[in-house]
Write an enzyme that holds these catalytic residues in place. Structure first.
Site, PDB file in Angstrom:
ATOM      1  N   ARG A   1     -24.482  22.100  16.060  1.00  0.00           N
ATOM      2  CA  ARG A   1     -23.960  20.726  16.248  1.00  0.00           C
ATOM      3  C   ARG A   1     -25.164  19.758  17.090  1.00  0.00           C
ATOM      4  O   ARG A   1     -25.160  18.741  16.432  1.00  0.00           O
ATOM      5  CB  ARG A   1     -22.688  20.537  17.572  1.00  0.00           C
ATOM      6  CG  ARG A   1     -22.025  19.321  17.605  1.00  0.00           C
ATOM      7  CD  ARG A   1     -21.162  19.251  18.998  1.00  0.00           C
ATOM      8  NE  ARG A   1     -22.074  19.004  20.261  1.00  0.00           N
ATOM      9  CZ  ARG A   1     -21.846  19.722  21.248  1.00  0.00           C
ATOM     10  NH1 ARG A   1     -20.703  20.273  21.508  1.00  0.00           N
ATOM     11  NH2 ARG A   1     -22.345  19.457  22.348  1.00  0.00           N
TER      12      ARG A   1
ATOM     13  N   TYR B   1     -12.160  18.921  22.215  1.00  0.00           N
ATOM     14  CA  TYR B   1     -13.029  19.876  22.025  1.00  0.00           C
ATOM     15  C   TYR B   1     -12.501  21.224  21.332  1.00  0.00           C
ATOM     16  O   TYR B   1     -11.530  21.385  21.287  1.00  0.00           O
ATOM     17  CB  TYR B   1     -13.816  20.606  23.165  1.00  0.00           C
ATOM     18  CG  TYR B   1     -14.663  19.960  24.166  1.00  0.00           C
ATOM     19  CD1 TYR B   1     -14.639  18.409  24.218  1.00  0.00           C
ATOM     20  CD2 TYR B   1     -15.568  20.319  24.869  1.00  0.00           C
ATOM     21  CE1 TYR B   1     -15.470  17.802  25.098  1.00  0.00           C
ATOM     22  CE2 TYR B   1     -16.506  19.852  25.721  1.00  0.00           C
ATOM     23  CZ  TYR B   1     -16.578  18.457  25.819  1.00  0.00           C
ATOM     24  OH  TYR B   1     -17.265  17.604  26.561  1.00  0.00           O
TER      25      TYR B   1
ATOM     26  N   ASN C   1     -24.313   9.420  25.348  1.00  0.00           N
ATOM     27  CA  ASN C   1     -25.440  10.563  25.366  1.00  0.00           C
ATOM     28  C   ASN C   1     -26.814  10.137  25.560  1.00  0.00           C
ATOM     29  O   ASN C   1     -27.436  10.401  25.981  1.00  0.00           O
ATOM     30  CB  ASN C   1     -25.296  10.946  23.780  1.00  0.00           C
ATOM     31  CG  ASN C   1     -23.979  11.805  23.273  1.00  0.00           C
ATOM     32  OD1 ASN C   1     -23.293  12.206  24.310  1.00  0.00           O
ATOM     33  ND2 ASN C   1     -23.576  11.845  22.038  1.00  0.00           N
TER      34      ASN C   1
ATOM     35  N   HIS D   1     -17.337  22.607  19.453  1.00  0.00           N
ATOM     36  CA  HIS D   1     -17.737  23.357  20.701  1.00  0.00           C
ATOM     37  C   HIS D   1     -17.833  24.853  20.663  1.00  0.00           C
ATOM     38  O   HIS D   1     -18.361  25.482  21.525  1.00  0.00           O
ATOM     39  CB  HIS D   1     -16.978  22.794  21.881  1.00  0.00           C
ATOM     40  CG  HIS D   1     -17.533  23.095  23.234  1.00  0.00           C
ATOM     41  ND1 HIS D   1     -16.884  23.908  24.049  1.00  0.00           N
ATOM     42  CD2 HIS D   1     -18.516  22.450  23.723  1.00  0.00           C
ATOM     43  CE1 HIS D   1     -17.517  24.048  24.999  1.00  0.00           C
ATOM     44  NE2 HIS D   1     -18.663  23.108  25.237  1.00  0.00           N
TER      45      HIS D   1
ATOM     46  N   HIS E   1     -21.733  30.715  33.105  1.00  0.00           N
ATOM     47  CA  HIS E   1     -21.249  29.835  31.804  1.00  0.00           C
ATOM     48  C   HIS E   1     -20.295  30.511  31.176  1.00  0.00           C
ATOM     49  O   HIS E   1     -19.466  29.835  30.419  1.00  0.00           O
ATOM     50  CB  HIS E   1     -22.340  29.320  31.109  1.00  0.00           C
ATOM     51  CG  HIS E   1     -22.183  28.176  30.141  1.00  0.00           C
ATOM     52  ND1 HIS E   1     -21.985  28.259  28.785  1.00  0.00           N
ATOM     53  CD2 HIS E   1     -21.745  26.896  30.433  1.00  0.00           C
ATOM     54  CE1 HIS E   1     -21.658  27.255  28.304  1.00  0.00           C
ATOM     55  NE2 HIS E   1     -21.667  26.379  29.095  1.00  0.00           N
TER      56      HIS E   1
ATOM     57  N   ARG F   1     -23.851  20.675  36.068  1.00  0.00           N
ATOM     58  CA  ARG F   1     -24.519  19.227  36.245  1.00  0.00           C
ATOM     59  C   ARG F   1     -23.339  18.151  36.047  1.00  0.00           C
ATOM     60  O   ARG F   1     -22.693  18.192  35.064  1.00  0.00           O
ATOM     61  CB  ARG F   1     -25.641  19.100  35.241  1.00  0.00           C
ATOM     62  CG  ARG F   1     -26.176  17.744  35.507  1.00  0.00           C
ATOM     63  CD  ARG F   1     -27.316  17.700  34.499  1.00  0.00           C
ATOM     64  NE  ARG F   1     -28.667  18.028  35.262  1.00  0.00           N
ATOM     65  CZ  ARG F   1     -29.611  18.614  34.464  1.00  0.00           C
ATOM     66  NH1 ARG F   1     -29.501  18.659  33.071  1.00  0.00           N
ATOM     67  NH2 ARG F   1     -30.786  19.167  35.201  1.00  0.00           N
TER      68      ARG F   1
ATOM     69  N   ARG G   1     -16.272  23.752  34.417  1.00  0.00           N
ATOM     70  CA  ARG G   1     -15.982  22.497  34.513  1.00  0.00           C
ATOM     71  C   ARG G   1     -14.587  22.343  34.814  1.00  0.00           C
ATOM     72  O   ARG G   1     -13.736  22.569  33.728  1.00  0.00           O
ATOM     73  CB  ARG G   1     -16.512  21.649  33.477  1.00  0.00           C
ATOM     74  CG  ARG G   1     -18.067  21.492  33.237  1.00  0.00           C
ATOM     75  CD  ARG G   1     -18.510  20.734  32.268  1.00  0.00           C
ATOM     76  NE  ARG G   1     -19.844  20.802  31.749  1.00  0.00           N
ATOM     77  CZ  ARG G   1     -20.878  20.485  32.539  1.00  0.00           C
ATOM     78  NH1 ARG G   1     -20.495  19.537  33.699  1.00  0.00           N
ATOM     79  NH2 ARG G   1     -22.153  20.491  32.334  1.00  0.00           N
TER      80      ARG G   1
END
Length: 668
Positions: free
Chosen positions: A549, A448, A41, A577, A415, A385, A355
């Site tokens: 989160r 997730y 991270n 998530h 998204h 990304r 993704r």
């Protein structure tokens, strides 16, 4: 100030990850994994956020940059303390010796030398650095040694790579009696570095790592050469401006100056670190101890209702269903796409992919569907990304198989997580849809937490079909403002308007003595207009419970501003998530799930979708799961008005929401 700073809030979230590595109640190798996640991270922070902070600092706004640097130093010190004083001693207690900041024994020096000559040396590319020659390019986040060399006439500096892309970062050495021995690849090379430079004496050897900015834009999203421009952008990112050079503490000032000068790095980007960098690699630390140092296995659960049907479409015909991951098995989602690929009644499949899994069953099912004569449309977001290259590779494979590929909308990221299947039977067309809070990715679904709604609701599927028609046009939402989504909340169209309407309604209920309450669970909360709406609700007396989160710029518990708002974070064995929005509405609850966080980028620069959950039984599932998360007193913490982490009191009953949710779903 009315808001927390987003970057300090993000680092606070990462500190919450770090705190899990301290917990004696967490199994040892899971604590090591949390150290790895923290390190990964932090690397992303320096790639994505740190460049903007430096630009702001050049404009004389240095306050946040200085605070960030101080907080990072503090967290790195905590990290080192946890590793040295807790993790390594507990490994030794279990007869695992990870060499860390210590000289190798004679026995292991011999092993290291043999390994160096037989394996490591094949991949080493030593370079003696010369100021008159072109600068040696450093790989982004690659590991290197700066070596000080002497002979009878001169002192030279050399660069040696640590080939972690070719060899494991951790090497199992022969056991020492009953003790398992693990060496860093770094230490094997360091112990033998003098052998690389015959004729020189090696006096010093220090580890370094350069992190580069990930803030590189695609040149022209409208061009027919979009794929080529994307590949150029990926290549440029690997050569972009350095944001940080980590160097081993103890490196002398003269060598620090040389490294900064040679690699053209600003002095304030030179940051002292430990002996070992890229400790995200701890996720791959060999485990000779087995399952005893891991979380107990949780077998993914079958869905009680879906499992009684032979066909996933027959199951959806019976009513709406919710899947909760990673608690449920992901096989139902794979079945949805696989059955659609071979079902003779299915004529069309549309899906958004943000993704894509590296070895994706879903994209292979889409390829099969296209080869079976179905009309298959895949909207692939090539601007996701760090996943651009993988997404592009899959896009090319699907296009070659006959799938219609629609690329990114210029200036906008898509998204939303949607799939739609058109099925024609007995002269009647029925639409079946998946709406998810997370990506259609079978790999991340293992860790997730996400929800997926399976529905054939006529109004919802009609609106989703309309949204896919908009995506196919590859136009900015402003050009299609006439599109109407009565039930969906769609960023770019009606998201903020609907959010404002729902919050206003709760305020009206509160003012008229009726039931009012807002509960929102998401990943990040930063959009100031949304925050102000929640402040207004609090000032009207509405209780607002937030589960956030990561980034949270809203300040809770401030008298006269947010005194009725609580903020909590949950960090556990799974990555939280899911996005869930619950409005009490005087007992007639409205509940939405979907992809949207309350971030400026999500609301103003992305296409996001929240879908209402109408089925009362499915609503109850979400309410029950959210209640467990709000009651969590083991993995959750609260955030106060100063941004401090408050541990909840455990009392007589421990509630670990992730464990309790698994039990709850098992008993549904």
């Amino acid at each position: 100030m009315r808001y927390f700073d987003r970057d300090l809030s993000w680092l606070q979230f990462n500190e919450r990850v770090l705190l899990e590595a301290q917990k004696e109640s967490v199994p040892l190798y899971e604590r090591i994994l949390f150290l790895s996640i923290f390190s990964s991270n932090l690397d992303e922070f320096f790639k994505v956020r740190y460049p903007a902070l430096k630009i702001a600092a050049r404009a004389n706004d240095t306050t946040i940059l200085a605070s960030v640097q101080e907080l990072v130093r503090t967290q790195q010190n905590i990290y080192g303390t946890i590793l040295r004083e807790q993790i390594l001693p507990q490994l030794r207690e279990r007869k695992v010796h990870l060499y860390y900041n210590e000289n190798l024994s004679a026995e292991h020096q011999k092993f290291a030398t043999d390994f160096f000559y037989t394996q490591a040396l094949s991949f080493l590319q030593p370079v003696i650095l010369t100021a008159t020659e072109q600068t040696v390019p450093l790989q982004n986040n690659g590991l290197y040694f700066i070596v000080v060399l002497h002979n009878t006439t001169e002192t030279r500096y050399a660069l040696v790579n640590i080939p972690q892309e070719h060899l494991s970062r951790f090497i199992l050495a022969p056991k020492s009696g009953a003790v398992h021995v693990i060496l860093f690849l770094d230490d094997i090379i360091r112990a033998n570095v003098a052998k690389i430079f015959p004729g020189y004496t090696v006096s010093e050897c220090y580890s370094i790592k350069m992190t580069r900015s990930a803030d590189v834009d695609i040149i022209d999203e409208n061009s027919d050469l979009f794929e080529e421009h994307l590949l150029e952008m990926i290549s440029e990112r690997e050569k972009s401006t350095p944001t940080r050079m980590l160097y081993e503490s103890g490196m002398p000032e003269v060598l620090i100056d040389f490294v900064a000068r040679y690699f053209d790095i600003e002095k304030d980007s030179m940051i002292a670190g430990g002996r070992y960098h890229n400790l995200k690699d701890l996720a791959r630390l060999p485990n000779p101890l087995g399952d005893t140092v891991r979380y107990p296995a949780q077998t993914p659960l079958l869905h009680a209702s879906l499992s009684v049907f032979d066909s996933i479409f027959d199951a959806i015909d019976s009513g709406d269903h919710l899947l909760h991951f990673p608690y449920h098995t992901y096989s139902y989602i794979l079945r949805f796409f696989n059955e659609a690929a071979i079902d003779p009644f299915v004529s069309e499949i549309s899906v958004t992919l943000y993704r894509v899994a590296t070895d994706s069953f879903i994209t292979n099912a889409l390829i099969s569907a296209a080869k079976n004569g179905k009309k298959v449309t895949a909207f692939i977001e090539l601007k996701a990304r760090f996943d651009e290259s993988n997404n592009l590779n899959w896009a090319k494979k699907m296009k070659a198989a006959g799938v219609k590929i629609i690329y990114s909308i210029p200036g906008i990221k898509v998204h939303a997580k949607l799939a739609l299947v058109k099925r024609k039977q007995h002269f009647k067309s029925t639409y079946y849809s998946l709406i998810s809070t997370g990506n259609f990715n079978e790999q991340t679904a293992k860790f997730y937490t996400d929800h997926i709604l399976l529905t054939k609701d006529a109004q919802l599927t009609k609106e989703i079909d309309l949204l896919f028609a908009f995506l196919a046009a590859r136009q900015h939402p402003k050009a299609y403002s006439f599109l109407d989504f009565p039930d969906l909340m769609v960023a770019g169209f009606n998201f903020l308007d609907k959010l404002s309407k729902f919050i206003d309604r709760e305020m009206t209920h509160q003012q008229n003595g009726r039931k009012a309450h807002i509960t929102i669970k998401l990943n990040n909360l930063e959009e100031k207009e949304a925050i102000e709406l929640l402040y207004q609700a609090s000032n009207a007396g509405v209780k607002v419970d937030l589960i956030v989160r990561g980034i949270c710029c809203l300040k809770p518990g401030v008298k006269g501003m947010s005194e009725h708002i609580t903020v909590r974070k949950i960090i556990g064995r799974y990555l939280e998530h899911s996005r869930v929005y619950i409005f009490e509405n005087d007992g007639n609850k409205e509940i939405f799930i979907g992809s949207a966080d309350l971030m400026t980028r999500n609301i103003r620069r992305r296409i996001e979708v929240l879908v209402p959950v109408y089925n009362k039984a499915r609503q109850q599932e979400l309410l029950d799961i959210t209640a467990l998360q709000l009651a969590d007193n083991v993995q959750a913490v609260n955030i106060d008005k100063d941004g401090e982490i408050l541990l909840p009191g455990i009392g007589n009953i421990e509630i670990n929401s992730q464990a309790q949710i698994y039990n709850y779903i098992q008993n549904l």
